[in-house]
Design a protein around this motif. Structure first.
Motif, PDB file in Angstrom:
ATOM      1  N   ALA A 139       0.830  -1.207   0.000  1.00  0.00           N
ATOM      2  CA  ALA A 139       0.000   0.000   0.000  1.00  0.00           C
ATOM      3  C   ALA A 139       0.868   1.262   0.000  1.00  0.00           C
ATOM      4  O   ALA A 139       0.565   2.234  -0.703  1.00  0.00           O
ATOM      5  N   ALA A 140       1.959   1.254   0.777  1.00  0.00           N
ATOM      6  CA  ALA A 140       2.869   2.407   0.813  1.00  0.00           C
ATOM      7  C   ALA A 140       3.515   2.624  -0.550  1.00  0.00           C
ATOM      8  O   ALA A 140       3.616   3.763  -1.026  1.00  0.00           O
ATOM      9  N   ARG A 141       3.931   1.539  -1.196  1.00  0.00           N
ATOM     10  CA  ARG A 141       4.539   1.644  -2.523  1.00  0.00           C
ATOM     11  C   ARG A 141       3.539   2.204  -3.524  1.00  0.00           C
ATOM     12  O   ARG A 141       3.877   3.065  -4.344  1.00  0.00           O
ATOM     13  N   LEU A 142       2.295   1.729  -3.464  1.00  0.00           N
ATOM     14  CA  LEU A 142       1.251   2.223  -4.367  1.00  0.00           C
ATOM     15  C   LEU A 142       0.984   3.707  -4.115  1.00  0.00           C
ATOM     16  O   LEU A 142       0.891   4.502  -5.050  1.00  0.00           O
ATOM     17  N   LEU A 143       0.892   4.093  -2.848  1.00  0.00           N
ATOM     18  CA  LEU A 143       0.652   5.493  -2.498  1.00  0.00           C
ATOM     19  C   LEU A 143       1.800   6.388  -2.972  1.00  0.00           C
ATOM     20  O   LEU A 143       1.571   7.468  -3.528  1.00  0.00           O
ATOM     21  N   ILE A 144       3.021   5.940  -2.773  1.00  0.00           N
ATOM     22  CA  ILE A 144       4.180   6.716  -3.220  1.00  0.00           C
ATOM     23  C   ILE A 144       4.183   6.829  -4.736  1.00  0.00           C
ATOM     24  O   ILE A 144       4.426   7.901  -5.299  1.00  0.00           O
ATOM     25  N   GLY A 145       3.877   5.725  -5.435  1.00  0.00           N
ATOM     26  CA  GLY A 145       3.835   5.749  -6.893  1.00  0.00           C
ATOM     27  C   GLY A 145       2.787   6.704  -7.422  1.00  0.00           C
ATOM     28  O   GLY A 145       3.060   7.531  -8.304  1.00  0.00           O
TER      29      GLY A 145
ATOM     30  N   ILE B 297       9.097   6.976 -12.463  1.00  0.00           N
ATOM     31  CA  ILE B 297       9.261   6.185 -11.240  1.00  0.00           C
ATOM     32  C   ILE B 297       7.901   5.895 -10.611  1.00  0.00           C
ATOM     33  O   ILE B 297       7.661   4.795 -10.108  1.00  0.00           O
ATOM     34  N   GLY B 298       6.993   6.866 -10.666  1.00  0.00           N
ATOM     35  CA  GLY B 298       5.646   6.653 -10.148  1.00  0.00           C
ATOM     36  C   GLY B 298       4.916   5.545 -10.894  1.00  0.00           C
ATOM     37  O   GLY B 298       4.258   4.687 -10.277  1.00  0.00           O
ATOM     38  N   LEU B 299       5.036   5.533 -12.220  1.00  0.00           N
ATOM     39  CA  LEU B 299       4.402   4.465 -13.011  1.00  0.00           C
ATOM     40  C   LEU B 299       5.014   3.109 -12.695  1.00  0.00           C
ATOM     41  O   LEU B 299       4.313   2.104 -12.590  1.00  0.00           O
ATOM     42  N   TRP B 300       6.332   3.065 -12.538  1.00  0.00           N
ATOM     43  CA  TRP B 300       7.003   1.798 -12.215  1.00  0.00           C
ATOM     44  C   TRP B 300       6.524   1.271 -10.861  1.00  0.00           C
ATOM     45  O   TRP B 300       6.183   0.095 -10.727  1.00  0.00           O
ATOM     46  N   LEU B 301       6.504   2.139  -9.838  1.00  0.00           N
ATOM     47  CA  LEU B 301       6.061   1.708  -8.510  1.00  0.00           C
ATOM     48  C   LEU B 301       4.589   1.288  -8.512  1.00  0.00           C
ATOM     49  O   LEU B 301       4.219   0.279  -7.917  1.00  0.00           O
ATOM     50  N   THR B 302       3.760   2.059  -9.195  1.00  0.00           N
ATOM     51  CA  THR B 302       2.326   1.742  -9.266  1.00  0.00           C
ATOM     52  C   THR B 302       2.112   0.429 -10.000  1.00  0.00           C
ATOM     53  O   THR B 302       1.352  -0.434  -9.543  1.00  0.00           O
TER      54      THR B 302
ATOM     55  N   LYS C 186       4.227  -2.034 -10.406  1.00  0.00           N
ATOM     56  CA  LYS C 186       4.741  -3.136  -9.590  1.00  0.00           C
ATOM     57  C   LYS C 186       3.763  -3.461  -8.462  1.00  0.00           C
ATOM     58  O   LYS C 186       3.553  -4.640  -8.134  1.00  0.00           O
ATOM     59  N   SER C 187       3.161  -2.432  -7.868  1.00  0.00           N
ATOM     60  CA  SER C 187       2.207  -2.642  -6.778  1.00  0.00           C
ATOM     61  C   SER C 187       0.932  -3.329  -7.245  1.00  0.00           C
ATOM     62  O   SER C 187       0.341  -4.098  -6.528  1.00  0.00           O
ATOM     63  N   VAL C 188       0.517  -3.030  -8.469  1.00  0.00           N
ATOM     64  CA  VAL C 188      -0.698  -3.654  -9.008  1.00  0.00           C
ATOM     65  C   VAL C 188      -0.405  -5.052  -9.522  1.00  0.00           C
ATOM     66  O   VAL C 188      -1.203  -5.986  -9.309  1.00  0.00           O
ATOM     67  N   TYR C 189       0.742  -5.248 -10.158  1.00  0.00           N
ATOM     68  CA  TYR C 189       1.076  -6.541 -10.746  1.00  0.00           C
ATOM     69  C   TYR C 189       1.398  -7.593  -9.685  1.00  0.00           C
ATOM     70  O   TYR C 189       1.011  -8.752  -9.824  1.00  0.00           O
ATOM     71  N   GLU C 190       2.131  -7.195  -8.638  1.00  0.00           N
ATOM     72  CA  GLU C 190       2.603  -8.152  -7.636  1.00  0.00           C
ATOM     73  C   GLU C 190       1.487  -8.976  -6.993  1.00  0.00           C
ATOM     74  O   GLU C 190       1.592 -10.190  -6.909  1.00  0.00           O
ATOM     75  N   PRO C 191       0.406  -8.367  -6.515  1.00  0.00           N
ATOM     76  CA  PRO C 191      -0.660  -9.188  -5.905  1.00  0.00           C
ATOM     77  C   PRO C 191      -1.379 -10.080  -6.921  1.00  0.00           C
ATOM     78  O   PRO C 191      -1.872 -11.146  -6.577  1.00  0.00           O
ATOM     79  N   ALA C 192      -1.388  -9.640  -8.167  1.00  0.00           N
ATOM     80  CA  ALA C 192      -2.089 -10.410  -9.199  1.00  0.00           C
ATOM     81  C   ALA C 192      -1.303 -11.647  -9.619  1.00  0.00           C
ATOM     82  O   ALA C 192      -1.874 -12.604 -10.132  1.00  0.00           O
ATOM     83  N   SER C 193       0.013 -11.624  -9.380  1.00  0.00           N
ATOM     84  CA  SER C 193       0.835 -12.763  -9.827  1.00  0.00           C
ATOM     85  C   SER C 193       0.960 -13.831  -8.770  1.00  0.00           C
ATOM     86  O   SER C 193       0.614 -13.756  -7.676  1.00  0.00           O
TER      87      SER C 193
END
Length: 191
Positions: A32-38, A177-182, A184-191
């Motif tokens: 959640a922190a990574r998504l918020l930062i992204g 960097i925001g797109l990369w973090l966002t 990664k945050s969205v893809y990680e739980p889906a994988s």
């Protein structure tokens, strides 16, 4: 480099050098922190792009009265900035800590949370990251020591170029960097 090491050491101390277990509360909080930062970095980049003040970061606006001041600061050169330009170490060090890109520092911290220090490759990656992140500064410092006259001329022109392109770099860097973090945050739980 000290700031990089301090952030890495603090995060590794808090995590015990072990990444949080998948789908655990700390793992979810980190996600959640990574998504918020992204999302925040994307928003900041878009805000800077939309609200650019014409000529705000232009070095060409410096006047002849600004002798010795940074071209990008123009007449608003402060006492502290003038002392930094003359080489006062402690004000420059304090200002460097205060002016860190804290959004990017936070992005680095949430990335280091996933580091597993039980693997030697993780240590190599962390050390390599610190070295690569500071090698440009070290190269400039060596250049100044070895060829001071040439370095002064070239570094002043580089400073002017950087001042002219700071806005574009901030916008592009924040959004990328925001797109990369966002992502990664969205893809990680889906994988």
């Amino acid at each position: 480099m000290a700031c990089f090491i301090a952030v890495i050491a603090l995060v590794l101390t808090l995590t015990g050098g072990q990444p949080p277990a998948p789908r655990s509360p700390p793992s979810t909080a980190n996600l959640a922190a990574r998504l918020l930062i992204g999302v925040s970095l994307i928003g900041y980049g878009l805000h800077r792009h939309r609200h650019r003040r014409p000529g705000h970061d232009r070095a060409s606006e410096a006047t002849p009265d600004d002798a010795g001041a940074s071209p990008s600061r123009g007449k608003s050169s402060s006492f502290l900035a003038t002392r930094m330009d003359r080489g006062a170490i402690w004000p420059a060090a304090a200002l460097a800590v205060l002016l860190q890109p804290w959004g990017l520092v936070a992005a680095g911290a949430v990335t280091v949370v996933e580091a597993d220090t039980s693997h030697g490759t993780t240590w190599v990656e962390l050390i390599a990251f610190c070295i690569v992140a500071t090698v440009g500064l070290l190269a400039v410092e060596l250049y100044v020591v070895l060829k001071p006259a040439s370095a002064h001329r070239r570094l002043l022109s580089l400073r002017t170029w950087m001042a002219d392109h700071a806005h574009q770099a901030i916008v592009l860097g924040s959004i990328t960097i925001g797109l990369w973090l966002t992502g990664k945050s969205v893809y990680e739980p889906a994988s």
